[in-house]
Design an enzyme around this catalytic site. Structure first.
Site, PDB file in Angstrom:
ATOM      1  N   SER A  60     -25.775  -8.603  -8.209  1.00 19.34           N
ATOM      2  CA  SER A  60     -24.878  -8.694  -9.361  1.00 19.34           C
ATOM      3  C   SER A  60     -23.968  -9.898  -9.264  1.00 19.34           C
ATOM      4  CB  SER A  60     -23.974  -7.469  -9.410  1.00 19.34           C
ATOM      5  OG  SER A  60     -24.728  -6.313  -9.423  1.00 19.34           O
ATOM      6  N   HIS A 111     -31.466  -9.982 -12.793  1.00 17.41           N
ATOM      7  CA  HIS A 111     -30.355  -9.029 -12.787  1.00 17.41           C
ATOM      8  C   HIS A 111     -30.456  -8.047 -13.957  1.00 17.41           C
ATOM      9  CE1 HIS A 111     -25.820  -8.181 -13.231  1.00 17.41           C
ATOM     10  NE2 HIS A 111     -26.369  -7.341 -12.400  1.00 17.41           N
ATOM     11  N   GLU A 158     -30.584 -10.840 -16.822  1.00 14.75           N
ATOM     12  CA  GLU A 158     -30.159 -12.211 -16.554  1.00 14.75           C
ATOM     13  C   GLU A 158     -31.128 -12.824 -15.541  1.00 14.75           C
ATOM     14  OE1 GLU A 158     -25.330 -12.221 -17.116  1.00 14.75           O
ATOM     15  OE2 GLU A 158     -26.093 -11.336 -15.285  1.00 14.75           O
ATOM     16  N   ASN A 191     -21.244 -10.119 -15.937  1.00 17.33           N
ATOM     17  CA  ASN A 191     -20.237  -9.577 -15.021  1.00 17.33           C
ATOM     18  C   ASN A 191     -19.009 -10.476 -14.928  1.00 17.33           C
ATOM     19  OD1 ASN A 191     -21.702  -7.333 -14.541  1.00 17.33           O
ATOM     20  ND2 ASN A 191     -22.433  -7.930 -12.519  1.00 17.33           N
TER      21      ASN A 191
HETATM   22  N1  CAA Z   1     -31.753   6.539 -17.094  1.00 20.91           N
HETATM   23  C1  CAA Z   1     -32.678   6.513 -18.066  1.00 20.91           C
HETATM   24  N2  CAA Z   1     -32.388   6.721 -19.371  1.00 20.91           N
HETATM   25  C2  CAA Z   1     -31.112   7.014 -19.688  1.00 20.91           C
HETATM   26  C3  CAA Z   1     -30.080   7.067 -18.723  1.00 20.91           C
HETATM   27  C4  CAA Z   1     -30.437   6.820 -17.363  1.00 20.91           C
HETATM   28  N3  CAA Z   1     -29.539   6.830 -16.384  1.00 20.91           N
HETATM   29  N4  CAA Z   1     -28.918   7.353 -19.355  1.00 20.91           N
HETATM   30  C5  CAA Z   1     -29.189   7.466 -20.664  1.00 20.91           C
HETATM   31  N5  CAA Z   1     -30.514   7.256 -20.866  1.00 20.91           N
HETATM   32  C6  CAA Z   1     -31.222   7.261 -22.150  1.00 20.91           C
HETATM   33  C7  CAA Z   1     -31.322   8.636 -22.739  1.00 20.91           C
HETATM   34  O1  CAA Z   1     -32.476   9.312 -22.257  1.00 20.91           O
HETATM   35  C8  CAA Z   1     -31.439   8.319 -24.228  1.00 20.91           C
HETATM   36  O2  CAA Z   1     -32.786   7.898 -24.504  1.00 20.91           O
HETATM   37  P1  CAA Z   1     -33.477   8.167 -25.935  1.00 20.91           P
HETATM   38  O3  CAA Z   1     -32.620   7.478 -26.957  1.00 20.91           O
HETATM   39  O4  CAA Z   1     -34.835   7.545 -25.773  1.00 20.91           O
HETATM   40  O5  CAA Z   1     -33.489   9.649 -26.095  1.00 20.91           O
HETATM   41  C9  CAA Z   1     -30.530   7.087 -24.393  1.00 20.91           C
HETATM   42  O6  CAA Z   1     -30.431   6.498 -23.090  1.00 20.91           O
HETATM   43  C10 CAA Z   1     -29.146   7.441 -24.875  1.00 20.91           C
HETATM   44  O7  CAA Z   1     -28.602   8.379 -23.963  1.00 20.91           O
HETATM   45  P2  CAA Z   1     -27.595   9.560 -24.351  1.00 20.91           P
HETATM   46  O8  CAA Z   1     -27.864  10.000 -25.768  1.00 20.91           O
HETATM   47  O9  CAA Z   1     -27.628  10.598 -23.286  1.00 20.91           O
HETATM   48  O10 CAA Z   1     -26.152   8.919 -24.211  1.00 20.91           O
HETATM   49  P3  CAA Z   1     -25.462   7.723 -24.943  1.00 20.91           P
HETATM   50  O11 CAA Z   1     -25.984   7.498 -26.311  1.00 20.91           O
HETATM   51  O12 CAA Z   1     -24.020   8.000 -24.735  1.00 20.91           O
HETATM   52  O13 CAA Z   1     -25.866   6.453 -24.066  1.00 20.91           O
HETATM   53  C11 CAA Z   1     -25.560   4.945 -22.296  1.00 20.91           C
HETATM   54  C12 CAA Z   1     -25.667   6.396 -22.686  1.00 20.91           C
HETATM   55  C13 CAA Z   1     -26.885   4.232 -22.562  1.00 20.91           C
HETATM   56  C14 CAA Z   1     -25.244   4.893 -20.802  1.00 20.91           C
HETATM   57  C15 CAA Z   1     -24.404   4.273 -23.161  1.00 20.91           C
HETATM   58  O14 CAA Z   1     -23.223   4.990 -23.007  1.00 20.91           O
HETATM   59  C16 CAA Z   1     -24.147   2.822 -22.782  1.00 20.91           C
HETATM   60  O15 CAA Z   1     -24.824   1.914 -23.239  1.00 20.91           O
HETATM   61  N6  CAA Z   1     -23.088   2.605 -21.955  1.00 20.91           N
HETATM   62  C17 CAA Z   1     -22.711   1.262 -21.493  1.00 20.91           C
HETATM   63  C18 CAA Z   1     -23.547   0.912 -20.305  1.00 20.91           C
HETATM   64  C19 CAA Z   1     -23.221  -0.464 -19.775  1.00 20.91           C
HETATM   65  O16 CAA Z   1     -22.311  -1.161 -20.211  1.00 20.91           O
HETATM   66  N7  CAA Z   1     -23.991  -0.870 -18.771  1.00 20.91           N
HETATM   67  C20 CAA Z   1     -23.775  -2.134 -18.086  1.00 20.91           C
HETATM   68  C21 CAA Z   1     -22.964  -1.885 -16.850  1.00 20.91           C
HETATM   69  S1  CAA Z   1     -22.651  -3.373 -15.973  1.00 20.91           S
HETATM   70  C22 CAA Z   1     -24.017  -3.561 -15.022  1.00 20.91           C
HETATM   71  O17 CAA Z   1     -24.901  -2.766 -14.949  1.00 20.91           O
HETATM   72  C23 CAA Z   1     -24.081  -4.829 -14.272  1.00 20.91           C
HETATM   73  C24 CAA Z   1     -23.840  -4.722 -12.854  1.00 20.91           C
HETATM   74  O18 CAA Z   1     -24.200  -5.642 -12.172  1.00 20.91           O
HETATM   75  C25 CAA Z   1     -23.100  -3.604 -12.246  1.00 20.91           C
END
Ligand code: CAA
Length: 285
Positions: free
Chosen positions: A121, A142, A154, A192
């Site tokens: 990351s 990434h 990325e 990030n």
């Molecule tokens: N694994 C696989 N699929 C998942 C999952 C997981 N951990 N979590 C959610 N999903 C899927 C669900 O199965 C669902 O799929 P379908 O539409 O096909 O049915 C879909 O995602 C939506 O899930 P939910 O309805 O349960 O929940 P939601 O609509 O609230 O979405 C979320 C959940 C996708 C996590 C959403 O809240 C989101 O986009 N959050 C922001 C996430 C973000 O910003 N990520 C980046 C973090 S920074 C990073 O990763 C970089 C780093 O280097 C640390």
């Protein structure tokens, strides 16, 4: 023309590594998934079975699809099983020495043309690349958490990454149904670098009791249209991972915005890592 990547490897099957295995297997690629011991392999396999099981329960895929997907993944503890793959993604914890040691090992076992990618990351791709005898074939790839859902990958090029390698990885990202952005080797890359100052600031508001965790999250979710609030997002990322990312960015930028807030260390010491340990800013079942 981009090379046809059919066989891939993933080293490290934590939250990100297991998610990346799922992304590859969903796209029909054959995956060799490697972890350090049988217990860690079992956790990675469990993660993949659980995630694809939820997709079956939601009616997104059939049980037969799930079985075919699982059959495409070969789990094990032997890095030697990666000898013939076209590309390896490393997704072990964010420690430079560990990553450099793994890349040194991959360099020995993989065929000379294999692309070696890191899902780091924030660590330097250049410093990882020079631990191998093929720095031109080392690149950053990434993914974002949760990897099966988030569209962005990325692609990080160092000053010595070969252009063909960047082209091949960009083509692979598109084949996975995701969107690539290409960026140079700077701590935090694009997303990030912009995201973590904001997350750290949210923790500082929480730490000073300026507002409750629920209100901080509601403000950004409902007031700014983000899918989740910053403290819930930190629980998803993992507080240990977030700390490492901030610490690396702070070491490079010396920008106070990225100096990890003290409560990170306290929560990590107390085992409050977020969703993966069942408790972080919030509690999970
Ligand atoms: N694994 C696989 N699929 C998942 C999952 C997981 N951990 N979590 C959610 N999903 C899927 C669900 O199965 C669902 O799929 P379908 O539409 O096909 O049915 C879909 O995602 C939506 O899930 P939910 O309805 O349960 O929940 P939601 O609509 O609230 O979405 C979320 C959940 C996708 C996590 C959403 O809240 C989101 O986009 N959050 C922001 C996430 C973000 O910003 N990520 C980046 C973090 S920074 C990073 O990763 C970089 C780093 O280097 C640390």
């Amino acid at each position: 023309m981009a090379r046809d990547i059919q066989q891939v490897g993933v080293v490290g099957l934590g939250t990100m590594g297991a998610g990346i295995v799922e992304v590859f297997a969903r796209s029909g690629l054959s995956v060799v998934a490697v972890e350090k011991d049988d217990e860690a392999v079992a956790r990675g396999r469990g993660h993949l079975e659980g995630s694809t099981g939820r997709a079956v329960a939601r009616g997104k895929i059939t049980e037969a699809d799930q079985q075919q997907l699982l059959d495409r993944v070969h789990f094990g503890t032997d890095v030697g099983a990666l000898a013939e793959v076209d590309l390896v993604v490393e997704a072990v914890p964010e420690h430079l020495d560990l990553k450099r040691a793994i890349f040194g090992e991959l360099d020995k076992v993989c065929k000379p043309e294999t692309i070696l990618a890191s899902n780091t990351s924030s660590l330097s791709i250049t410093e990882i690349a020079v631990a191998t005898g093929r720095p031109g074939k080392v690149v950053g790839m990434h993914f974002f958490n949760p990897a099966p859902v988030m569209k962005l990958v990325e692609v990080i090029r160092s000053v010595v990454t070969e252009q063909d390698v960047v082209d091949d990885v960009e083509a692979l990202v598109q084949k996975l149904g995701k969107v690539d952005v290409t960026v140079g080797d700077r701590a935090g890359f694009i997303a990030n670098a912009l995201l973590f100052g904001y997350l750290n600031h949210a923790v500082s508001l929480y730490e000073s009791n300026y507002a409750s965790r629920e209100d901080i999250d509601a403000a950004m979710k409902l007031g700014c249209g983000l899918p989740m609030g910053p403290l819930a997002l930190l629980d998803l990322i993992g507080l240990d991972t977030a700390y490492e990312i901030l610490d690396t960015m702070y070491a490079q930028s010396r920008d106070r915005l990225h100096a990890p807030r003290p409560v990170f260390k306290q929560m990590i010491t107390a085992g409050l890592l977020g969703r993966k340990s069942g408790k972080g800013f919030y509690t999970y079942d």
